[in-house]
Design an enzyme around this catalytic site. Sequence first.
Site, PDB file in Angstrom:
ATOM      1  N   GLY A  12       0.835  -1.196   0.000  1.00  0.00           N
ATOM      2  CA  GLY A  12       0.000   0.000   0.000  1.00  0.00           C
ATOM      3  C   GLY A  12       0.867   1.242   0.000  1.00  0.00           C
ATOM      4  O   GLY A  12       1.974   1.222   0.556  1.00  0.00           O
TER       5      GLY A  12
ATOM      6  N   GLN B  31       3.213   9.951   0.927  1.00  0.00           N
ATOM      7  CA  GLN B  31       4.527   9.331   1.119  1.00  0.00           C
ATOM      8  C   GLN B  31       5.506   9.671  -0.003  1.00  0.00           C
ATOM      9  O   GLN B  31       6.716   9.509   0.163  1.00  0.00           O
ATOM     10  CB  GLN B  31       4.381   7.806   1.209  1.00  0.00           C
ATOM     11  CG  GLN B  31       3.631   7.343   2.442  1.00  0.00           C
ATOM     12  CD  GLN B  31       3.430   5.846   2.437  1.00  0.00           C
ATOM     13  OE1 GLN B  31       2.458   5.349   1.885  1.00  0.00           O
ATOM     14  NE2 GLN B  31       4.356   5.102   3.020  1.00  0.00           N
TER      15      GLN B  31
ATOM     16  N   CYS C 140       5.481  -0.042   7.261  1.00  0.00           N
ATOM     17  CA  CYS C 140       5.222   1.133   6.424  1.00  0.00           C
ATOM     18  C   CYS C 140       6.481   1.430   5.616  1.00  0.00           C
ATOM     19  O   CYS C 140       7.585   1.398   6.162  1.00  0.00           O
ATOM     20  CB  CYS C 140       4.882   2.336   7.311  1.00  0.00           C
ATOM     21  SG  CYS C 140       4.541   3.848   6.399  1.00  0.00           S
ATOM     22  N   LEU C 141       6.310   1.729   4.340  1.00  0.00           N
ATOM     23  CA  LEU C 141       7.472   2.053   3.497  1.00  0.00           C
ATOM     24  C   LEU C 141       8.168   3.314   3.991  1.00  0.00           C
ATOM     25  O   LEU C 141       9.345   3.511   3.700  1.00  0.00           O
ATOM     26  CB  LEU C 141       7.034   2.221   2.036  1.00  0.00           C
ATOM     27  CG  LEU C 141       6.659   0.900   1.337  1.00  0.00           C
ATOM     28  CD1 LEU C 141       6.014   1.166  -0.008  1.00  0.00           C
ATOM     29  CD2 LEU C 141       7.894   0.024   1.185  1.00  0.00           C
TER      30      LEU C 141
ATOM     31  N   HIS D 174      -4.735   2.381   7.339  1.00  0.00           N
ATOM     32  CA  HIS D 174      -3.345   2.838   7.473  1.00  0.00           C
ATOM     33  C   HIS D 174      -3.038   3.904   6.406  1.00  0.00           C
ATOM     34  O   HIS D 174      -2.425   4.936   6.708  1.00  0.00           O
ATOM     35  CB  HIS D 174      -2.433   1.609   7.332  1.00  0.00           C
ATOM     36  CG  HIS D 174      -0.970   1.895   7.264  1.00  0.00           C
ATOM     37  ND1 HIS D 174      -0.083   1.446   8.226  1.00  0.00           N
ATOM     38  CD2 HIS D 174      -0.217   2.568   6.350  1.00  0.00           C
ATOM     39  CE1 HIS D 174       1.146   1.847   7.892  1.00  0.00           C
ATOM     40  NE2 HIS D 174       1.092   2.517   6.761  1.00  0.00           N
ATOM     41  N   GLU D 175      -3.479   3.658   5.167  1.00  0.00           N
ATOM     42  CA  GLU D 175      -3.186   4.597   4.072  1.00  0.00           C
ATOM     43  C   GLU D 175      -3.983   5.892   4.223  1.00  0.00           C
ATOM     44  O   GLU D 175      -3.471   6.979   3.931  1.00  0.00           O
ATOM     45  CB  GLU D 175      -3.469   3.944   2.712  1.00  0.00           C
ATOM     46  CG  GLU D 175      -2.680   2.662   2.423  1.00  0.00           C
ATOM     47  CD  GLU D 175      -1.193   2.783   2.628  1.00  0.00           C
ATOM     48  OE1 GLU D 175      -0.657   3.907   2.529  1.00  0.00           O
ATOM     49  OE2 GLU D 175      -0.548   1.759   2.926  1.00  0.00           O
TER      50      GLU D 175
ATOM     51  N   HIS E  30      -2.281   8.234   6.430  1.00  0.00           N
ATOM     52  CA  HIS E  30      -1.224   9.022   5.768  1.00  0.00           C
ATOM     53  C   HIS E  30      -1.786  10.316   5.191  1.00  0.00           C
ATOM     54  O   HIS E  30      -1.150  11.367   5.261  1.00  0.00           O
ATOM     55  CB  HIS E  30      -0.580   8.226   4.629  1.00  0.00           C
ATOM     56  CG  HIS E  30       0.480   7.262   5.055  1.00  0.00           C
ATOM     57  ND1 HIS E  30       1.640   7.655   5.664  1.00  0.00           N
ATOM     58  CD2 HIS E  30       0.568   5.921   4.940  1.00  0.00           C
ATOM     59  CE1 HIS E  30       2.396   6.588   5.909  1.00  0.00           C
ATOM     60  NE2 HIS E  30       1.765   5.510   5.483  1.00  0.00           N
TER      61      HIS E  30
HETATM   62  C1  QAP Z   1       0.910  -0.640   4.911  1.00  0.00           C
HETATM   63  O1  QAP Z   1       3.048  -1.148   4.106  1.00  0.00           O
HETATM   64  C2  QAP Z   1       0.558  -1.796   5.810  1.00  0.00           C
HETATM   65  O2  QAP Z   1       9.558  -1.962   6.808  1.00  0.00           O
HETATM   66  C3  QAP Z   1       1.721  -0.971   3.686  1.00  0.00           C
HETATM   67  O3  QAP Z   1      11.601  -2.603   5.210  1.00  0.00           O
HETATM   68  C4  QAP Z   1       1.455  -2.830   6.043  1.00  0.00           C
HETATM   69  O4  QAP Z   1       3.694  -1.897   2.117  1.00  0.00           O
HETATM   70  C5  QAP Z   1      -0.639  -1.798   6.425  1.00  0.00           C
HETATM   71  C6  QAP Z   1       7.732  -2.416   3.675  1.00  0.00           C
HETATM   72  C7  QAP Z   1       1.099  -3.877   6.897  1.00  0.00           C
HETATM   73  C8  QAP Z   1      -0.994  -2.825   7.255  1.00  0.00           C
HETATM   74  C9  QAP Z   1      -0.140  -3.873   7.481  1.00  0.00           C
HETATM   75  C10 QAP Z   1       8.005  -2.139   4.998  1.00  0.00           C
HETATM   76  C11 QAP Z   1       8.789  -2.748   2.843  1.00  0.00           C
HETATM   77  C12 QAP Z   1       6.377  -2.319   3.135  1.00  0.00           C
HETATM   78  C13 QAP Z   1       9.294  -2.225   5.498  1.00  0.00           C
HETATM   79  C14 QAP Z   1       3.979  -1.649   3.264  1.00  0.00           C
HETATM   80  C15 QAP Z   1      10.348  -2.558   4.655  1.00  0.00           C
HETATM   81  C16 QAP Z   1      10.092  -2.817   3.330  1.00  0.00           C
HETATM   82  C17 QAP Z   1       5.322  -1.819   3.832  1.00  0.00           C
HETATM   83 CO    CO Z   2       2.496   3.582   5.513  1.00  0.00          CO
END
Ligand code: QAP
Ligand code: CO
Length: 168
Positions: A46, A51, A92-93, A134-135, A138
């Site tokens: 997401g 971001q 989270c990215l 979550h998004e 943001h």
């Molecule tokens: C949001 O997050 C989300 O730490 C999206 O080193 C995630 O795509 C909402 C990512 C989980 C609910 C549950 C994170 C990639 C990606 C990192 C992502 C990383 C590399 C996160």
């Molecule tokens: Co995020």
Amino acid sequence: MALLTILEFPDPRLRTRAKPVATVDSRIQRLVDDMFETMYAAPGIGLAASQVDVHERVIVMDLSEDHTDPRVFINPEITIVDNTLGNYDEGCLSVPGFYETVQRPQVVKVSALDREGEPFTETLDGLMGICLQHEIDHLEGKLFVDYLTPLKRQRIRGKLVKEQKRRA
Ligand code: QAP
Ligand code: CO
């Protein structure tokens, strides 16, 4: 298409409240396409426009393993359907390398515009509903670390700032 730079916590620009999209035109469609490319490359599930330092209400998501379920939410409005809270280990990215448990309502209903500017409404549960909340956070300038204790948030902040200085 282009890869966009993802802002990282504690960048103050992540605290900007995003404005509604006035018209879904070719500029917004290009933004959507670039956000998908950026999210898939990361890889992530997401991404909100906030971001990538674009403060307009645009979200992309794809929870599939093979990029076959791209979803776009422009100007999303959510209502909580089931107030029962569920725990999920969120990442989270913009907070790379950190995952922490966050509590959120389990089922939400969303109304939004798609990539063509067409309105749609759907009910989302499971990871889909959590990811959308979550998004949307943001777009309000809110991050998942805001739900943690100040001590945990400060630890994450310190480690990320150190890593950002090392890279600079
Ligand atoms: C949001 O997050 C989300 O730490 C999206 O080193 C995630 O795509 C909402 C990512 C989980 C609910 C549950 C994170 C990639 C990606 C990192 C992502 C990383 C590399 C996160
Ligand atoms: Co995020």
